[in-house]
Enzyme design. Structure first.
Site, mmCIF file in Angstrom:
data_model
loop_
_atom_site.group_PDB
_atom_site.id
_atom_site.type_symbol
_atom_site.label_atom_id
_atom_site.label_comp_id
_atom_site.label_asym_id
_atom_site.label_seq_id
_atom_site.Cartn_x
_atom_site.Cartn_y
_atom_site.Cartn_z
ATOM 1 N N ASP A 50 0.857 -1.211 0.000
ATOM 2 C CA ASP A 50 0.000 0.000 0.000
ATOM 3 C C ASP A 50 0.885 1.251 0.000
ATOM 4 O O ASP A 50 0.665 2.189 -0.774
ATOM 5 C CB ASP A 50 -0.869 0.072 1.271
ATOM 6 C CG ASP A 50 -1.838 -1.088 1.437
ATOM 7 O OD1 ASP A 50 -3.042 -0.856 1.470
ATOM 8 O OD2 ASP A 50 -1.380 -2.246 1.532
ATOM 9 N N ASP A 118 -6.499 4.997 -4.181
ATOM 10 C CA ASP A 118 -6.403 3.859 -3.265
ATOM 11 C C ASP A 118 -5.349 2.933 -3.879
ATOM 12 O O ASP A 118 -5.607 2.247 -4.876
ATOM 13 C CB ASP A 118 -7.747 3.120 -3.145
ATOM 14 C CG ASP A 118 -7.677 2.052 -2.059
ATOM 15 O OD1 ASP A 118 -6.556 1.678 -1.679
ATOM 16 O OD2 ASP A 118 -8.742 1.606 -1.590
ATOM 17 N N ASP A 121 -6.680 -1.584 -3.046
ATOM 18 C CA ASP A 121 -8.021 -1.830 -2.513
ATOM 19 C C ASP A 121 -8.170 -3.343 -2.349
ATOM 20 O O ASP A 121 -7.809 -4.104 -3.256
ATOM 21 C CB ASP A 121 -9.060 -1.286 -3.500
ATOM 22 C CG ASP A 121 -10.476 -1.374 -2.941
ATOM 23 O OD1 ASP A 121 -10.668 -1.087 -1.747
ATOM 24 O OD2 ASP A 121 -11.392 -1.737 -3.706
ATOM 25 N N THR A 123 -7.147 -4.815 0.869
ATOM 26 C CA THR A 123 -5.943 -5.170 1.645
ATOM 27 C C THR A 123 -6.132 -6.489 2.401
ATOM 28 O O THR A 123 -5.197 -7.293 2.487
ATOM 29 C CB THR A 123 -5.574 -4.018 2.618
ATOM 30 O OG1 THR A 123 -5.478 -2.822 1.857
ATOM 31 C CG2 THR A 123 -4.251 -4.263 3.308
ATOM 32 N N THR A 230 -19.547 -7.230 0.456
ATOM 33 C CA THR A 230 -18.278 -7.454 1.164
ATOM 34 C C THR A 230 -18.088 -8.915 1.583
ATOM 35 O O THR A 230 -19.065 -9.609 1.852
ATOM 36 C CB THR A 230 -18.224 -6.552 2.423
ATOM 37 O OG1 THR A 230 -16.983 -6.750 3.086
ATOM 38 C CG2 THR A 230 -19.357 -6.843 3.395
ATOM 39 N N HIS A 233 -15.983 -7.327 5.648
ATOM 40 C CA HIS A 233 -16.435 -6.264 6.566
ATOM 41 C C HIS A 233 -17.944 -6.339 6.798
ATOM 42 O O HIS A 233 -18.631 -5.320 6.763
ATOM 43 C CB HIS A 233 -16.082 -4.881 6.006
ATOM 44 C CG HIS A 233 -14.617 -4.619 5.875
ATOM 45 N ND1 HIS A 233 -13.947 -4.622 4.675
ATOM 46 C CD2 HIS A 233 -13.674 -4.343 6.811
ATOM 47 C CE1 HIS A 233 -12.669 -4.356 4.863
ATOM 48 N NE2 HIS A 233 -12.475 -4.184 6.153
ATOM 49 N N GLY A 255 -13.038 -5.715 -1.817
ATOM 50 C CA GLY A 255 -12.684 -4.494 -2.536
ATOM 51 C C GLY A 255 -13.839 -3.849 -3.287
ATOM 52 O O GLY A 255 -14.665 -4.535 -3.891
ATOM 53 N N LYS A 259 -15.676 -5.268 -6.858
ATOM 54 C CA LYS A 259 -17.147 -5.434 -6.905
ATOM 55 C C LYS A 259 -17.737 -4.708 -8.115
ATOM 56 O O LYS A 259 -18.643 -5.211 -8.772
ATOM 57 C CB LYS A 259 -17.777 -4.969 -5.590
ATOM 58 C CG LYS A 259 -17.688 -6.078 -4.526
ATOM 59 C CD LYS A 259 -18.461 -5.759 -3.283
ATOM 60 C CE LYS A 259 -17.652 -5.027 -2.269
ATOM 61 N NZ LYS A 259 -16.519 -5.799 -1.709
ATOM 62 N N ASP A 282 -12.032 4.677 -2.077
ATOM 63 C CA ASP A 282 -12.556 3.362 -2.485
ATOM 64 C C ASP A 282 -13.578 3.498 -3.602
ATOM 65 O O ASP A 282 -13.752 2.573 -4.393
ATOM 66 C CB ASP A 282 -13.267 2.672 -1.302
ATOM 67 C CG ASP A 282 -12.313 2.299 -0.195
ATOM 68 O OD1 ASP A 282 -11.339 1.594 -0.489
ATOM 69 O OD2 ASP A 282 -12.542 2.701 0.964
HETATM 70 N N1 A2P Z 1 -14.599 -1.283 8.150
HETATM 71 C C1 A2P Z 1 -13.682 -0.945 7.254
HETATM 72 N N2 A2P Z 1 -12.471 -0.494 7.643
HETATM 73 C C2 A2P Z 1 -11.543 -0.151 6.722
HETATM 74 N N3 A2P Z 1 -11.718 -0.216 5.386
HETATM 75 C C3 A2P Z 1 -12.888 -0.636 4.970
HETATM 76 C C4 A2P Z 1 -13.933 -1.043 5.861
HETATM 77 N N4 A2P Z 1 -14.970 -1.430 5.138
HETATM 78 C C5 A2P Z 1 -14.604 -1.287 3.858
HETATM 79 N N5 A2P Z 1 -13.349 -0.807 3.743
HETATM 80 C C6 A2P Z 1 -12.591 -0.460 2.511
HETATM 81 O O1 A2P Z 1 -13.515 -0.526 1.443
HETATM 82 C C7 A2P Z 1 -13.143 -1.556 0.522
HETATM 83 C C8 A2P Z 1 -14.374 -2.328 0.127
HETATM 84 O O2 A2P Z 1 -14.848 -3.012 1.266
HETATM 85 P P1 A2P Z 1 -15.185 -4.555 1.248
HETATM 86 O O3 A2P Z 1 -14.054 -5.288 0.612
HETATM 87 O O4 A2P Z 1 -15.390 -4.901 2.681
HETATM 88 O O5 A2P Z 1 -16.425 -4.598 0.441
HETATM 89 C C9 A2P Z 1 -12.167 -2.440 1.303
HETATM 90 O O6 A2P Z 1 -11.321 -3.095 0.398
HETATM 91 C C10 A2P Z 1 -11.501 -1.474 2.203
HETATM 92 O O7 A2P Z 1 -10.491 -0.770 1.472
HETATM 93 P P2 A2P Z 1 -8.908 -1.140 1.633
HETATM 94 O O8 A2P Z 1 -8.763 -2.587 1.376
HETATM 95 O O9 A2P Z 1 -8.306 -0.276 0.582
HETATM 96 O O10 A2P Z 1 -8.546 -0.723 3.031
HETATM 97 MG MG MG Z 2 -9.882 0.511 -0.412
#
Ligand code: A2P
Ligand code: MG
Length: 345
Positions: A50, A118, A121, A123, A230, A233, A255, A259, A282
């Protein structure tokens, strides 16, 4: 680089080239095996990939477009280590450079633009994917034991998923003008294709308002309602919003960038995330690419996010995206008022 193309087109062309270089950095960090995971907050992690990918993108774009406001997920104190010279990219994608710029973007100046970056995306999926690259089962098990993100359930699902979830990882560069995402890049470092019998890693998808999308072939939406959401999350509000959609299938992937690719490739038709957690970096590039293809990305209430430099980073009221207006309004109508109220608090 052709200097005759309007600024937005040149910036998009530069972003396409730099995203691909950042994607190689993401792969190189993984190959070295030292991810350097840092916990930024609850369920929020950062790795060496990152940090390095962001340095490459920000340094390359700001060298060419010094007055553009570039905001990255990993902004923080300047790194003291010198930037490798091959991380500064001055090339620009030729196909994008030759695009016809929409008339309303012709006279945009650097000061009017905010770029949301980002660098990696997905992580969670990246760090979990690292396990699967360990060929030696003992090495893999040792990594699992010291990994901050993985439960035994995920470890078992990873073992069944071949290479884990690395395909979900994307590099996102979103270009906004007057609060609105007008162009964007979604680069997938781990996308594999064969060209003349040779394996090629990575692909770069771009979108430009009124022009369309490139770097791949979009597919029509699936015949039945498939929702993407997701995989790392979730919470009770997210699950509630999924239940009310009355979908035939729910596809859980990592990510925001990936999606939106699911939507564009006909693997799902609506993306629902009824929770805070996503940030402007994001959604800016995914929104730009999706809307260039005729789709729509808003919050759960159906309102567009604004992407000016002074806007707050969190997308507090969730994400709701669809391949077209009709499916988007269907989804907004289905979200119960109490869920909208809970997120708006
Ligand atoms: N609760 C959270 N805390 C931190 N980042 C989040 C959270 N929910 C979503 N994200 C970010 O939004 C993106 C899409 O969410 P998800 O994959 O859960 O659908 C994730 O890849 C993450 O970005 P990143 O990976 O760049 O930190
Ligand atoms: Mg992200």
């Amino acid at each position: 680089m052709s200097s005759s193309a309007p600024l937005v087109v040149r910036l998009l062309a530069s972003s396409v080239s730099v995203a691909s270089r950042a994607g190689k950095i993401v792969r190189d960090v993984m190959s070295k095996g030292e991810l350097g995971i840092v916990e930024k907050g609850k369920d929020d992690y950062q790795t060496e990939a990152d940090r390095s990918a962001q340095r490459c993108i920000v340094a390359s774009l700001s060298a060419q477009y010094p007055k553009v406001n570039i905001i990255g997920e990993e902004d923080g104190p300047e790194s003291e280590s010198e930037l490798p010279s091959d991380w500064i990219i001055s090339e620009a994608d030729k196909e994008v450079l030759s695009l016809e710029c929409p008339v309303n973007l012709h006279s945009v100046k650097e000061e009017d633009i905010v770029v949301w970056v980002d660098p990696l995306d997905g992580t969670s999926e990246y760090t979990q994917g690292a396990l699967m690259l360990k060929r030696d089962p003992w090495e893999r098990w040792k990594m699992y034991l010291t990994h901050p993100l993985i439960s035994i359930k995920w470890y078992l699902s990873l073992l069944q998923s071949n290479y884990g979830f690395l395909e979900h990882v994307t590099v996102l560069i979103g270009i906004s003008v007057n609060d609105k995402p007008v162009a964007g890049v979604i680069h997938q470092p781990y996308y594999k294709t064969m060209l003349d019998g040779e394996k090629i890693m990575g692909r770069t998808i771009w979108g430009l308002q009124e022009v369309g999308v490139g770097g791949f072939t979009p597919a029509p939406p699936p015949a039945s309602l498939i929702i993407t959401t997701t995989r790392s999350h979730s919470n009770p509000l997210v699950e509630k919003a999924l239940q009310v959609m009355n979908a035939g299938q729910i596809v859980r992937v990592g990510g925001a960038g990936f999606k939106v690719l699911q939507l564009l490739e006909g693997k799902a038709s609506i993306y629902v995330f009824a929770s805070s957690g996503c940030k402007k970096w994001d959604t800016c590039a995914p929104e730009a690419v999706l809307s260039a293809a005729g789709g729509k990305l808003t919050d759960i209430l159906g309102n567009y996010y604004k992407y000016g430099g002074a806007e707050s980073r969190p997308n507090k009221t969730g994400v709701l995206a669809a391949v077209n207006d009709e499916l988007h309004s269907y989804a907004v109508k289905r979200i119960p008022q109490e869920l909208k109220d809970a997120l708006s608090k």
